[in-house]
Design a protein around this motif. Structure first.
Motif, short mmCIF file in Angstrom:
data_model
loop_
_atom_site.label_atom_id
_atom_site.label_comp_id
_atom_site.label_asym_id
_atom_site.label_seq_id
_atom_site.Cartn_x
_atom_site.Cartn_y
_atom_site.Cartn_z
N PRO A 12 0.84 -1.20 0.00
CA PRO A 12 0.00 0.00 0.00
C PRO A 12 0.88 1.26 0.00
O PRO A 12 1.92 1.28 0.65
N HIS A 14 0.86 5.46 0.40
CA HIS A 14 0.17 6.71 0.68
C HIS A 14 1.22 7.79 0.91
O HIS A 14 1.92 7.78 1.91
N GLU A 16 4.28 8.45 -0.52
CA GLU A 16 5.60 7.87 -0.27
C GLU A 16 6.61 8.27 -1.34
O GLU A 16 7.53 7.51 -1.63
N ASP A 45 -3.00 4.69 -2.53
CA ASP A 45 -4.16 4.95 -1.69
C ASP A 45 -4.40 6.46 -1.55
O ASP A 45 -4.20 7.04 -0.50
N ALA A 98 5.56 0.36 2.30
CA ALA A 98 6.37 0.96 1.24
C ALA A 98 7.58 1.70 1.79
O ALA A 98 8.54 1.97 1.08
N ASP A 99 7.53 2.04 3.08
CA ASP A 99 8.51 3.01 3.60
C ASP A 99 9.84 2.39 4.02
O ASP A 99 10.66 3.06 4.65
N GLN A 101 10.47 0.35 6.27
CA GLN A 101 10.62 -0.02 7.69
C GLN A 101 10.74 -1.54 7.78
O GLN A 101 11.38 -2.08 8.66
N ARG A 134 5.04 5.35 20.09
CA ARG A 134 4.48 4.35 19.18
C ARG A 134 4.68 2.94 19.73
O ARG A 134 3.81 2.09 19.68
N SER A 207 5.05 9.17 8.95
CA SER A 207 4.06 8.13 9.21
C SER A 207 2.66 8.70 8.98
O SER A 207 2.42 9.87 9.26
N SER A 208 1.76 7.89 8.45
CA SER A 208 0.39 8.37 8.22
C SER A 208 -0.45 8.27 9.48
O SER A 208 -1.62 8.62 9.48
N1 UDP Z 1 -0.65 3.63 4.06
C1 UDP Z 1 -1.71 3.60 3.15
N2 UDP Z 1 -2.83 4.31 3.43
C2 UDP Z 1 -2.96 5.05 4.57
C3 UDP Z 1 -1.91 5.04 5.49
C4 UDP Z 1 -0.75 4.32 5.21
O1 UDP Z 1 -1.62 2.94 2.11
O2 UDP Z 1 -4.00 5.68 4.75
C5 UDP Z 1 0.58 2.84 3.76
C6 UDP Z 1 1.88 3.62 3.82
O3 UDP Z 1 2.19 4.21 2.57
C7 UDP Z 1 2.86 2.54 4.19
C8 UDP Z 1 2.06 1.64 5.10
O4 UDP Z 1 0.70 1.87 4.77
O5 UDP Z 1 3.27 1.80 3.06
C9 UDP Z 1 2.33 1.91 6.55
O6 UDP Z 1 2.09 3.26 6.84
P1 UDP Z 1 3.01 4.15 7.81
O7 UDP Z 1 4.45 3.90 7.53
O8 UDP Z 1 2.54 5.56 7.72
O9 UDP Z 1 2.62 3.54 9.21
P2 UDP Z 1 3.56 3.20 10.45
O10 UDP Z 1 4.76 2.49 9.93
O11 UDP Z 1 3.87 4.49 11.09
O12 UDP Z 1 2.69 2.30 11.27
#
Ligand code: UDP
Ligand code: MG
Length: 332
Positions: A12, A14, A16, A45, A98-99, A101, A134, A207-208
């Protein structure tokens, strides 16, 4: 002409734009080295940055392996993954963020585990590289999930996971619009397992998720996989009724012994306010369930796909589907 893939990676996306190129540089060599036919499905997304153009570039470079699903707006990470799931063709389906992590280099390890016979393989993050708050929220989530739902897994928030195709098909068939994919998968799994995976700080971008969104997700998990929060109120109600009875008897005895008085009125206020708090919380929890029931029964599409970039021989290429093709299966 493309061969049927064995591995499908669903990602996914969003906002990025800053990490997608690095992701491409690292993910594809890992998959190429595995020497098995694969496909990578990106769901954009509702990004408001250049993610869409970058993904289009990936498709142009590797049209045999890359497929891009474009949402018309933001529907959230889990719906973005679901849209990918609806189109996967591989036997083994991997999800990852995608990020970066999650490390693409850990994918072979997950595939090995599925090949050993596990139908769901969850990654759990060792040495997690996130902000302290977190990590704390995650710990609290995992703790509550363990006691409130019967879903057993190590790290519900880690999205580096692998599934057998059959599990993915069951997840699609559920047609739920506010679901939590890792828990849904485990609820269908016959032989799930967890493996340690590495974790890195976000490469770039933000982060989203803020605290509010995380709490909302938590409700998705609890309401979808447990009735405990709502059932708990039966017991709280009984306890409160019993407490009130004792208070009533006590006040009656006081009145008989000392006559009517206004002493203790503030204590009574405190009790009333406390009970109002309990009632409102109960109504809120009921609302969480009712809202989701409403969402399911009104049968709106879970998401709308604007178009899909993929090879002609897979499906119709660049299908323009503001049509019904992606409606919740129940709606059809
Ligand atoms: N993402 C998405 N839609 C959203 C929020 C996040 O597709 O509304 C994707 C984002 O691009 C990433 C993954 O979900 O690939 C995880 O998001 P994020 O890194 O923001 O979350 P965290 O790692 O902080 O939990
Ligand atoms: Mg992240």
């Amino acid at each position: 002409m493309s061969v049927s893939p064995y591995i499908s990676v669903v990602i996914p996306v969003h906002n990025e734009e800053d990490v997608l190129d690095d992701l491409y540089q690292r993910l594809f060599p890992v998959l190429d080295k595995m020497n098995k036919p694969f496909e990578v499905l990106f769901t954009n997304d509702g990004s408001r940055d250049r993610s869409s153009e970058i993904l289009k570039g990936f498709f142009n470079e590797r049209p045999n392996e890359v497929r891009v699903i474009e949402f018309n707006r933001n529907y959230g990470q889990h719906m973005a993954i679901m849209a990918g799931f609806e189109r996967v063709r591989g036997e083994i389906v991997i999800t990852m963020d995608a990020d970066l992590q999650n490390l693409p280099e850990d994918i072979p390890k997950l595939v090995d585990k599925v090949e050993e016979g596990h139908d769901v393989v969850g990654g759990y993050r060792v040495d997690r590289q996130d902000r302290l708050w977190r990590k704390f929220v995650s710990k609290a989530h995992n703790f509550l999930r363990k006691y409130i739902t019967k879903i057993d897994m190590q790290d519900e928030g880690c999205m580096l996971r692998a599934y057998r195709r059959e599990i993915v098909e069951l997840m699609i068939a559920s047609g739920e619009s506010s679901t939590f994919i890792p828990a849904l998968a485990v609820s269908y799994a016959a032989n799930p397992t967890d493996v340690p995976v590495r974790h890195a700080a976000r490469e770039a971008g933000e982060s989203s998720y803020n605290l509010y969104k995380l709490i909302r997700y938590n409700f998705d998990l609890f309401t979808n996989f447990s009735l405990v929060p709502i059932q708990m109120f039966t017991f709280i109600g009984l306890a409160v009724a019993f407490g009130s009875l004792i208070l009533f008897v006590y006040l009656m005895v006081q009145r008989l012994l000392h006559g009517p008085d206004v002493d203790g009125i503030f204590t009574l206020f405190a009790i009333v306010f406390f009970l109002m708090g309990v009632l409102l919380t109960g109504m809120g929890i009921m609302g969480e369930y009712i809202g989701r029931i409403f969402q399911e029964v009104r049968r709106r599409p879970r998401f709308v796909i604007r178009h899909v970039l993929e090879q002609k021989d897979i499906n119709t290429s660049i299908t323009d589907s503001s049509s019904n093709s992606n409606f919740n299966p129940k709606a059809e």
